[in-house]
Design a protein around this motif. Sequence first.
Motif, PDB file in Angstrom:
ATOM      1  N   UNK A 165       0.832  -1.198   0.000  1.00  0.00           N
ATOM      2  CA  UNK A 165       0.000   0.000   0.000  1.00  0.00           C
ATOM      3  C   UNK A 165       0.869   1.252   0.000  1.00  0.00           C
ATOM      4  N   UNK A 166       1.930   1.227   0.765  1.00  0.00           N
ATOM      5  CA  UNK A 166       2.853   2.356   0.801  1.00  0.00           C
ATOM      6  C   UNK A 166       3.505   2.568  -0.557  1.00  0.00           C
ATOM      7  N   UNK A 167       3.860   1.471  -1.202  1.00  0.00           N
ATOM      8  CA  UNK A 167       4.485   1.548  -2.522  1.00  0.00           C
ATOM      9  C   UNK A 167       3.572   2.230  -3.537  1.00  0.00           C
ATOM     10  N   UNK A 168       2.276   1.975  -3.418  1.00  0.00           N
ATOM     11  CA  UNK A 168       1.313   2.588  -4.335  1.00  0.00           C
ATOM     12  C   UNK A 168       1.280   4.110  -4.183  1.00  0.00           C
ATOM     13  N   UNK A 169       1.685   4.603  -3.020  1.00  0.00           N
ATOM     14  CA  UNK A 169       1.658   6.041  -2.781  1.00  0.00           C
ATOM     15  C   UNK A 169       2.932   6.767  -3.172  1.00  0.00           C
ATOM     16  N   UNK A 170       3.957   6.038  -3.600  1.00  0.00           N
ATOM     17  CA  UNK A 170       5.232   6.669  -3.971  1.00  0.00           C
ATOM     18  C   UNK A 170       5.153   7.167  -5.414  1.00  0.00           C
ATOM     19  N   UNK A 171       5.284   8.461  -5.631  1.00  0.00           N
ATOM     20  CA  UNK A 171       5.147   9.016  -6.994  1.00  0.00           C
ATOM     21  C   UNK A 171       6.031   8.349  -8.027  1.00  0.00           C
ATOM     22  N   UNK A 172       7.277   8.040  -7.682  1.00  0.00           N
ATOM     23  CA  UNK A 172       8.180   7.406  -8.636  1.00  0.00           C
ATOM     24  C   UNK A 172       7.734   6.004  -9.024  1.00  0.00           C
ATOM     25  N   UNK A 173       6.909   5.398  -8.178  1.00  0.00           N
ATOM     26  CA  UNK A 173       6.439   4.036  -8.446  1.00  0.00           C
ATOM     27  C   UNK A 173       5.128   4.032  -9.225  1.00  0.00           C
ATOM     28  N   UNK A 174       4.308   5.073  -9.041  1.00  0.00           N
ATOM     29  CA  UNK A 174       2.988   5.075  -9.686  1.00  0.00           C
ATOM     30  C   UNK A 174       2.900   6.035 -10.875  1.00  0.00           C
ATOM     31  N   UNK A 175       4.045   6.386 -11.417  1.00  0.00           N
ATOM     32  CA  UNK A 175       4.041   7.267 -12.587  1.00  0.00           C
ATOM     33  C   UNK A 175       3.615   8.683 -12.266  1.00  0.00           C
ATOM     34  N   UNK A 176       3.856   9.104 -11.014  1.00  0.00           N
ATOM     35  CA  UNK A 176       3.489  10.445 -10.550  1.00  0.00           C
ATOM     36  C   UNK A 176       1.990  10.710 -10.745  1.00  0.00           C
ATOM     37  N   UNK A 177       1.213   9.702 -10.430  1.00  0.00           N
ATOM     38  CA  UNK A 177      -0.244   9.813 -10.472  1.00  0.00           C
ATOM     39  C   UNK A 177      -0.705  10.412  -9.142  1.00  0.00           C
ATOM     40  N   UNK A 178      -1.073  11.680  -9.161  1.00  0.00           N
ATOM     41  CA  UNK A 178      -1.413  12.397  -7.929  1.00  0.00           C
ATOM     42  C   UNK A 178      -2.629  11.792  -7.229  1.00  0.00           C
ATOM     43  N   UNK A 179      -3.607  11.360  -8.004  1.00  0.00           N
ATOM     44  CA  UNK A 179      -4.810  10.775  -7.409  1.00  0.00           C
ATOM     45  C   UNK A 179      -4.484   9.499  -6.645  1.00  0.00           C
ATOM     46  N   UNK A 180      -3.656   8.635  -7.241  1.00  0.00           N
ATOM     47  CA  UNK A 180      -3.257   7.395  -6.580  1.00  0.00           C
ATOM     48  C   UNK A 180      -2.473   7.686  -5.307  1.00  0.00           C
ATOM     49  N   UNK A 181      -1.553   8.633  -5.386  1.00  0.00           N
ATOM     50  CA  UNK A 181      -0.752   8.971  -4.211  1.00  0.00           C
ATOM     51  C   UNK A 181      -1.617   9.495  -3.081  1.00  0.00           C
ATOM     52  N   UNK A 182      -2.515  10.409  -3.386  1.00  0.00           N
ATOM     53  CA  UNK A 182      -3.380  10.967  -2.346  1.00  0.00           C
ATOM     54  C   UNK A 182      -4.265   9.895  -1.718  1.00  0.00           C
ATOM     55  N   UNK A 183      -4.828   9.026  -2.552  1.00  0.00           N
ATOM     56  CA  UNK A 183      -5.698   7.970  -2.041  1.00  0.00           C
ATOM     57  C   UNK A 183      -4.909   7.007  -1.146  1.00  0.00           C
ATOM     58  N   UNK A 184      -3.691   6.691  -1.554  1.00  0.00           N
ATOM     59  CA  UNK A 184      -2.872   5.753  -0.781  1.00  0.00           C
ATOM     60  C   UNK A 184      -2.486   6.327   0.579  1.00  0.00           C
TER      61      UNK A 184
END
Length: 242
Positions: free
Chosen positions: A110-129
């Motif tokens: 779950x933490x990994x999903x919130x890392x911008x470098x891991x999720x393609x700098x997807x702000x929505x995914x980072x905020x949700x995570x």
Amino acid sequence: MAKEKKTGIHAVPDERNIKDPRRKLPAKPMLPSKRVIQNFDTPTSELTPMQRCELIAEISEAVLEDPHAAVVTPKENDNHGSGGAAGENDEDDDDEMDYSGGEKSKMIRLLELGIPDKNGHDETTTRLAILSMLAIFQDIIPTYRIRLPTAAERSVRVTKETKKVWDYERAFLTVYQRYLKLLNLLWESGCGKETKRNNAALSTLSVTAILCLTELLKSAPHFNFRSNILSIISKQMNHKKK
């Protein structure tokens, strides 16, 4: 008066009684979970934004169902009491937050999903995570400050249940510390030199990160790394952009 032991982060009360009744594993679910989390092992970069959001929701539900199983990896469960204790050199540990190797716990995923470098700098995914992790931590943070066992204590034979508690507390502190580092990274990335130089407004992610930190401090002021959270928040109070 209880002595205090200084660590790399802050002074920790020297509470050496491992029989503290508060130190116990989270309650197990009434029925074994048969949940299969889809796309758990799929690299974040290969998931669509919708799949990432669904994965965050599924992992969050699984964590709340069984926090112990979600925090401690199966490998750690099979090797009770082994390995070094995270948090003894807190400021220097795992600064790059690389989770690419080894088996991941649900919380680390779950933490990994919130890392911008891991999720393609997807702000929505980072905020949700990070908001999902905030809600989880507010629910499962222990009511006491964790003091990890010393090398001498780990060398003494203790019960299997005590070893499980030690493993859980070590794993919990590790993921909690990494979460705080991610929040600090997100905050600093939106209030750095370029932002100040251009007199730009704070990014949405930075605001979300600092709100998560303040909520953690409000809900668990007794817990580990509070001095770190206070340090970040006090820096924010000096920021010109509100």
